[in-house]
Scaffold this motif. Structure first.
Motif, PDB file in Angstrom:
ATOM      1  N   GLN A  65       0.832  -1.205   0.000  1.00  0.00           N
ATOM      2  CA  GLN A  65       0.000   0.000   0.000  1.00  0.00           C
ATOM      3  C   GLN A  65       0.867   1.257   0.000  1.00  0.00           C
ATOM      4  OE1 GLN A  65      -3.390  -0.101   2.766  1.00  0.00           O
ATOM      5  NE2 GLN A  65      -3.119  -2.322   2.859  1.00  0.00           N
ATOM      6  N   LYS A  66       1.977   1.198   0.717  1.00  0.00           N
ATOM      7  CA  LYS A  66       2.901   2.340   0.730  1.00  0.00           C
ATOM      8  C   LYS A  66       3.497   2.542  -0.665  1.00  0.00           C
ATOM      9  CE  LYS A  66       7.080   4.086   2.923  1.00  0.00           C
ATOM     10  NZ  LYS A  66       8.309   3.738   3.617  1.00  0.00           N
ATOM     11  N   GLU A  67       3.856   1.452  -1.326  1.00  0.00           N
ATOM     12  CA  GLU A  67       4.389   1.546  -2.694  1.00  0.00           C
ATOM     13  C   GLU A  67       3.368   2.180  -3.632  1.00  0.00           C
ATOM     14  OE1 GLU A  67       5.578  -2.297  -4.056  1.00  0.00           O
ATOM     15  OE2 GLU A  67       7.148  -2.508  -2.550  1.00  0.00           O
ATOM     16  N   THR A  72       1.637   6.794  -6.764  1.00  0.00           N
ATOM     17  CA  THR A  72       0.606   7.799  -7.044  1.00  0.00           C
ATOM     18  C   THR A  72       1.179   9.203  -6.913  1.00  0.00           C
ATOM     19  OG1 THR A  72      -1.066   6.269  -6.213  1.00  0.00           O
ATOM     20  CG2 THR A  72      -1.730   8.558  -6.446  1.00  0.00           C
ATOM     21  N   ASN A  73       2.069   9.395  -5.955  1.00  0.00           N
ATOM     22  CA  ASN A  73       2.702  10.710  -5.798  1.00  0.00           C
ATOM     23  C   ASN A  73       3.533  11.077  -7.027  1.00  0.00           C
ATOM     24  OD1 ASN A  73       1.563  11.057  -3.281  1.00  0.00           O
ATOM     25  ND2 ASN A  73       3.351  10.295  -2.176  1.00  0.00           N
ATOM     26  N   ARG A 147       5.596  -3.727  -8.880  1.00  0.00           N
ATOM     27  CA  ARG A 147       5.189  -4.796  -7.961  1.00  0.00           C
ATOM     28  C   ARG A 147       3.673  -4.840  -7.771  1.00  0.00           C
ATOM     29  NH1 ARG A 147       5.441  -7.169  -2.793  1.00  0.00           N
ATOM     30  NH2 ARG A 147       5.063  -5.214  -1.717  1.00  0.00           N
ATOM     31  N   PRO A 148       3.014  -3.695  -7.509  1.00  0.00           N
ATOM     32  CA  PRO A 148       1.545  -3.758  -7.428  1.00  0.00           C
ATOM     33  C   PRO A 148       0.905  -4.274  -8.723  1.00  0.00           C
ATOM     34  CG  PRO A 148       2.342  -1.700  -6.491  1.00  0.00           C
ATOM     35  CD  PRO A 148       3.521  -2.368  -7.131  1.00  0.00           C
ATOM     36  N   ALA A 149       1.473  -3.893  -9.865  1.00  0.00           N
ATOM     37  CA  ALA A 149       0.931  -4.371 -11.145  1.00  0.00           C
ATOM     38  C   ALA A 149       1.123  -5.878 -11.285  1.00  0.00           C
ATOM     39  CB  ALA A 149       1.600  -3.641 -12.308  1.00  0.00           C
ATOM     40  N   ALA A 150       2.257  -6.373 -10.836  1.00  0.00           N
ATOM     41  CA  ALA A 150       2.517  -7.813 -10.903  1.00  0.00           C
ATOM     42  C   ALA A 150       1.577  -8.580  -9.972  1.00  0.00           C
ATOM     43  CB  ALA A 150       3.973  -8.101 -10.546  1.00  0.00           C
TER      44      ALA A 150
END
Length: 201
Positions: A65-67, A72-73, A147-150
């Motif tokens: 979630q932090k990633e 997003t930033n 990583r989130p996309a993976a």
């Protein structure tokens, strides 16, 4: 079942028409089990046994979630530019309000894609890297979301394998086309693109 229900609804069903919702509820009542608190991973099935929802609590760890927040930033400048007072239904300023404390993600609406079809542009036959990825920060953005996309791609591999493999074939074909036609920036964008989906919005 979900197939029958999907035939009864349309994009015009917003959930705000009480009479319409009552008719839908009458024609497609919920199961007989009543309300149940689910606090562990589960799937929700319709009457025919088709999975209509996956519930995966804590699938995205605090680190992930932090990633996502950090990625997003990186997109904040593009998100900020996307919102306009005279924008269309996707980008009109009235749909994007910041909280009073001005915290959280920058409101906006952008598309990230290594192969965006330029709809509405004449004489464009090949897809292009989306505008949000054409800047110098493209590589940093794609690495930040990798990583989130993976993780989302891995979930799709389990939940909808046919769509997963179709997505991989599409990206593979795009890679060949990008190289053979020497499409600007696309091979580089595809190199870091970690999602099986070809667009993230």
């Amino acid at each position: 079942d979900i197939a029958r229900y999907s035939k009864l609804i349309s994009p015009k069903d917003t959930g705000h028409n009480e009479q319409r919702e009552a008719r839908l509820l009458e024609r497609c009542p919920p199961g007989h089990e009543g309300k149940r608190l689910v606090d562990k991973p589960a799937t929700i099935l319709d009457a025919s046994g088709a999975i209509i929802a996956w519930y995966l609590p804590d699938a995205l760890t605090d680190t992930t979630q932090k990633e996502i927040r950090e990625a997003t930033n990186l997109l904040a400048p593009s998100l900020e530019k996307s919102v306009r007072a005279d924008g269309n239904w996707r980008t009109n300023q009235k749909w994007f309000n910041r909280g009073s404390e001005d915290v959280g993600a920058t409101p906006g609406c952008i598309n990230l894609s290594p192969a965006w079809f330029q709809q509405g542009h004449e004489n464009v036959s090949d897809p292009e890297v989306s505008a949000s990825l054409k800047g110098p920060s493209c590589e940093n953005i794609l690495k930040a979301i990798s990583r989130p996309a993976a993780i989302a791609s891995a979930a799709l591999r389990v939940m909808h394998p046919e769509q997963y493999w179709a997505g991989l074939r599409t990206l593979s074909n795009l890679g060949h086309i990008a190289v053979s036609k020497d499409l600007p920036q696309m091979p580089e964008a595809l190199q870091y693109w970690a999602s099986v989906f070809n667009t993230l919005s």
